[in-house]
Design an enzyme around this catalytic site. Structure first.
Site, mmCIF file in Angstrom:
data_model
loop_
_atom_site.group_PDB
_atom_site.id
_atom_site.type_symbol
_atom_site.label_atom_id
_atom_site.label_comp_id
_atom_site.label_asym_id
_atom_site.label_seq_id
_atom_site.Cartn_x
_atom_site.Cartn_y
_atom_site.Cartn_z
ATOM 1 N N ASP A 77 1.804 4.100 3.606
ATOM 2 C CA ASP A 77 1.802 3.132 4.692
ATOM 3 C C ASP A 77 1.533 1.750 4.099
ATOM 4 O OD1 ASP A 77 1.855 2.307 7.410
ATOM 5 O OD2 ASP A 77 -0.331 2.267 7.429
ATOM 6 N N ASP B 9 0.322 -1.503 6.216
ATOM 7 C CA ASP B 9 -0.850 -2.153 6.805
ATOM 8 C C ASP B 9 -2.066 -1.236 6.754
ATOM 9 O OD1 ASP B 9 0.460 -4.584 7.617
ATOM 10 O OD2 ASP B 9 1.454 -3.414 9.168
ATOM 11 N N ASP C 214 -3.905 5.107 6.403
ATOM 12 C CA ASP C 214 -5.259 4.756 6.850
ATOM 13 C C ASP C 214 -5.541 5.258 8.258
ATOM 14 O OD1 ASP C 214 -3.427 2.776 7.972
ATOM 15 O OD2 ASP C 214 -5.227 1.696 8.619
#
Length: 259
Positions: free
Chosen positions: A13, A15, A209
């Site tokens: 990922d 961000d 995250d």
């Protein structure tokens, strides 16, 4: 349990893993550089459908992260791939930005508000009430409802903003029709991404995250999953979910030596 295969390809990922509010997370540059030096297939993924891969490459480059265009995979690309497989050469009414409209143009779709095959909802900086009203009427008239991703909020310097999933909920409430979400946590996004780089899930890993998108998508696609704690999830948060990441690390810096 069957022994895990060595990791030959990486999906990560963007961000919360590589960058946070426009600032690179320490270790992100070393991780990307190690990936490129290794020659292993990799993808940087984002559920954000606003930007084209070229836009994202330029934004990342300004932060010191050199990621080739072909190594960027967005929910807009996953949506376009899905529509191209389902109904090649179709038509769509689109609420979204250049990342989404460009992806659909590239597969030969015609963008129209006249009896479209699909209403496609993505992210935009300004959701228009007029555009949402038109989407509701087109869906009620028979257009199929597709959404790039289910994220209900997005980050900004001032705080969370309503995002695609929240607007999709409004349209669903008005039409009674739920959309098909092409982005994470749909494993479709992971599988189409893996196919794009010629990788296999059994020897791939997903870094994220968020438990409810990144880790779930990686799990359902059959990959090893690595949770980093530089974004929206804490160690305590992981206990709230019925599934767990394969590994948990403080940040992307801790994964450099694993490539």
């Amino acid at each position: 349990m069957a022994e895990r295969k060595p990791i030959e390809s990486w999906l990560t990922d963007m961000d919360g893993v590589l960058v946070h509010e426009g600032i690179p997370i320490p270790g992100a540059d070393a991780f990307i550089n190690r990936l490129r030096e290794s020659g292993k297939p990799f993808l940087v993924l984002t559920n954000n459908s606003i930007y084209t891969p070229r836009d994202l490459q330029a934004r990342l480059s300004r932060m010191g992260l050199e990621v080739p265009v072909e190594n960027i995979w967005t929910s807009a690309l996953a949506t376009a791939k899905f529509l191209d497989d389902q109904r090649p050469g179709g038509t769509a009414y689109v609420i979204g930005e250049a990342g989404l409209t460009t992806a659909l143009h590239d597969i030969g779709y015609i963008l129209t508000d006249h009896e479209p095959d699909y209403v496609v909802l993505g992210e935009t900086r300004t959701y228009s009430f007029e555009a949402m009203t038109k989407a509701v009427r087109l869906i009620n008239a028979g257009a199929r409802f597709i959404c790039t991703n289910p994220d209900e909020t997005g980050p900004s310097a001032e705080g969370p903003l309503p995002a695609t999933g929240a607007v999709a909920a409004l349209i669903t409430k008005a039409t009674g029709k739920k959309p098909y979400f092409a982005g994470k946590p749909n494993p479709l996004m992971m599988r189409t991404g893996l196919n794009a780089i010629g990788a296999h899930s059994h020897s791939s890993a997903m870094i994220g995250d968020r438990m409810d998108t990144d880790i779930l998508a990686g799990l359902e696609a059959g990959m090893q999953t690595f949770l980093v704690l530089t974004g929206l999830t804490s160690v305590e948060d992981t206990e709230k979910f019925p599934y767990r990441p394969t590994h948990t690390f403080d940040s992307i810096a801790d994964l450099v030596d694993l490539v």
